[in-house]
Design a protein around this motif. Sequence first.
Motif, mmCIF file in Angstrom:
data_model
loop_
_atom_site.group_PDB
_atom_site.id
_atom_site.type_symbol
_atom_site.label_atom_id
_atom_site.label_comp_id
_atom_site.label_asym_id
_atom_site.label_seq_id
_atom_site.Cartn_x
_atom_site.Cartn_y
_atom_site.Cartn_z
ATOM 1 N N HIS A 1 36.890 36.973 30.268
ATOM 2 C CA HIS A 1 38.395 36.688 30.957
ATOM 3 C C HIS A 1 37.794 36.227 32.347
ATOM 4 O O HIS A 1 38.529 35.362 32.936
ATOM 5 C CB HIS A 1 39.059 37.979 31.305
ATOM 6 C CG HIS A 1 39.932 38.131 29.841
ATOM 7 N ND1 HIS A 1 39.367 38.834 28.623
ATOM 8 C CD2 HIS A 1 41.068 38.088 29.510
ATOM 9 C CE1 HIS A 1 40.370 38.992 27.655
ATOM 10 N NE2 HIS A 1 41.466 38.645 28.201
ATOM 11 N N ILE A 2 36.853 36.728 32.959
ATOM 12 C CA ILE A 2 36.557 36.308 34.412
ATOM 13 C C ILE A 2 36.206 35.006 34.327
ATOM 14 O O ILE A 2 36.446 34.277 35.188
ATOM 15 C CB ILE A 2 35.665 37.148 35.077
ATOM 16 C CG1 ILE A 2 36.182 38.702 35.295
ATOM 17 C CG2 ILE A 2 34.901 36.633 36.562
ATOM 18 C CD1 ILE A 2 35.152 39.811 35.838
ATOM 19 N N ALA A 3 35.269 34.690 33.204
ATOM 20 C CA ALA A 3 34.650 33.425 32.936
ATOM 21 C C ALA A 3 36.092 32.187 32.742
ATOM 22 O O ALA A 3 36.054 31.071 33.379
ATOM 23 C CB ALA A 3 33.693 33.351 31.916
ATOM 24 N N ALA A 4 36.819 32.722 32.229
ATOM 25 C CA ALA A 4 38.019 32.059 31.729
ATOM 26 C C ALA A 4 38.869 31.810 33.325
ATOM 27 O O ALA A 4 39.361 30.507 33.308
ATOM 28 C CB ALA A 4 39.115 32.483 30.854
ATOM 29 N N ALA A 5 39.110 32.712 33.983
ATOM 30 C CA ALA A 5 39.850 32.305 35.430
ATOM 31 C C ALA A 5 39.149 31.409 36.141
ATOM 32 O O ALA A 5 39.690 30.520 36.849
ATOM 33 C CB ALA A 5 39.929 33.811 36.014
ATOM 34 N N LYS A 6 37.731 31.334 36.118
ATOM 35 C CA LYS A 6 36.852 30.580 36.627
ATOM 36 C C LYS A 6 36.900 29.177 36.163
ATOM 37 O O LYS A 6 37.067 28.073 37.053
ATOM 38 C CB LYS A 6 35.590 30.940 37.172
ATOM 39 C CG LYS A 6 35.315 32.180 37.841
ATOM 40 C CD LYS A 6 34.013 32.826 37.573
ATOM 41 C CE LYS A 6 32.846 32.149 38.134
ATOM 42 N NZ LYS A 6 31.616 32.794 37.958
ATOM 43 N N LEU A 7 37.243 28.799 34.958
ATOM 44 C CA LEU A 7 37.301 27.595 34.275
ATOM 45 C C LEU A 7 38.575 27.039 34.701
ATOM 46 O O LEU A 7 38.604 25.873 34.752
ATOM 47 C CB LEU A 7 37.061 27.972 32.788
ATOM 48 C CG LEU A 7 35.998 27.810 32.163
ATOM 49 C CD1 LEU A 7 36.001 28.310 30.540
ATOM 50 C CD2 LEU A 7 35.051 26.474 32.396
ATOM 51 N N CYS A 8 39.416 27.718 34.794
ATOM 52 C CA CYS A 8 41.009 27.374 34.969
ATOM 53 C C CYS A 8 41.542 27.373 36.348
ATOM 54 O O CYS A 8 42.650 27.200 36.830
ATOM 55 C CB CYS A 8 42.209 27.955 34.007
ATOM 56 S SG CYS A 8 42.467 29.425 34.210
ATOM 57 N N GLU A 9 40.691 27.972 37.033
ATOM 58 C CA GLU A 9 40.880 28.450 38.631
ATOM 59 C C GLU A 9 42.280 29.146 38.749
ATOM 60 O O GLU A 9 43.313 28.527 39.612
ATOM 61 C CB GLU A 9 40.950 26.993 39.598
ATOM 62 C CG GLU A 9 39.535 26.329 39.167
ATOM 63 C CD GLU A 9 39.350 25.162 40.291
ATOM 64 O OE1 GLU A 9 40.442 24.325 40.104
ATOM 65 O OE2 GLU A 9 38.447 24.851 40.543
ATOM 66 N N LYS A 10 42.475 30.113 37.960
ATOM 67 C CA LYS A 10 43.608 30.990 38.326
ATOM 68 C C LYS A 10 43.367 32.481 38.429
ATOM 69 O O LYS A 10 42.248 32.815 38.116
ATOM 70 C CB LYS A 10 44.464 30.821 36.875
ATOM 71 C CG LYS A 10 45.089 29.315 36.647
ATOM 72 C CD LYS A 10 46.242 29.255 35.840
ATOM 73 C CE LYS A 10 47.096 28.065 36.051
ATOM 74 N NZ LYS A 10 47.878 27.824 34.838
#
Length: 261
Positions: A116-125
């Motif tokens: 989830h942290i990786a996803a947040a960094k990918l989408c910058e949210k």
Amino acid sequence: MLVDSHCHLDRLDLAPFENSFEKLLTATREAGVGHMLCVSIDLESYPAMLALVEGEPDISISVGVHPNDRDRQEPTPEQLAALAQHEKNVAIGETGLDYFRSEGDLDWQRERFRRHIAAAKLCEKPLIIHTRAAKADTIRIMREEGAESVGGVMHCFTEDWEMAKQALDLGFYISFSGIITFNSAADLREVAKKMPQDRLLIETDAPYLAPIPHRGKPNIPAYVEQVAEKIAALRNITRSEIEVITKDNFFRLFLPKKSAN
């Protein structure tokens, strides 16, 4: 206006509202709640949650898989980031660690949190983080994965000031729920008193954790009023001031473009 920064609208009991979601929303708005963040807990129910609120401009959403239930579709960072591109989506989560309700080898929970942290960094949210009985590992993983690059909120906070300070140092906000009104929450009320004004949020986590005087009943977003009133009293300011503070903080974190306008 009041903002409920964390609720689960797709899980509310609509019986008191004649089984009408629109009547629930009308009652919520009449109670002064001007915006809600409807938070995802699994991918299986995410499409129906989105469909429920899609036409409502005062409701935002997140996408994520709650840390407690192992038997859920495991998301990839890329899948979460893609779903987060929807115009209503403002965050990744809820995610995090919960050692209170889960037992045994919890490597799967820690890996889910990292994705989830990786996803947040990918989408910058920003991230919506759930943590319970897992203080050290939650902060450690946030640091290891660079969660400070996206920030977010520690939702329904129930931990101590030491953990709050560590989260604040990583740029996170702290959100308080109806638990702040419980007789057993004296230590948590001390945390709320110490919070910097610009990192404070309020929520209901509806349909869970209804505040006093509604404790034991299903929670609804309108009850965020009791949370606001309690924190205002703790900080010796007016409820109107808490409304402005928490509204501004919410939009700065989750909807910065609207906040700038």
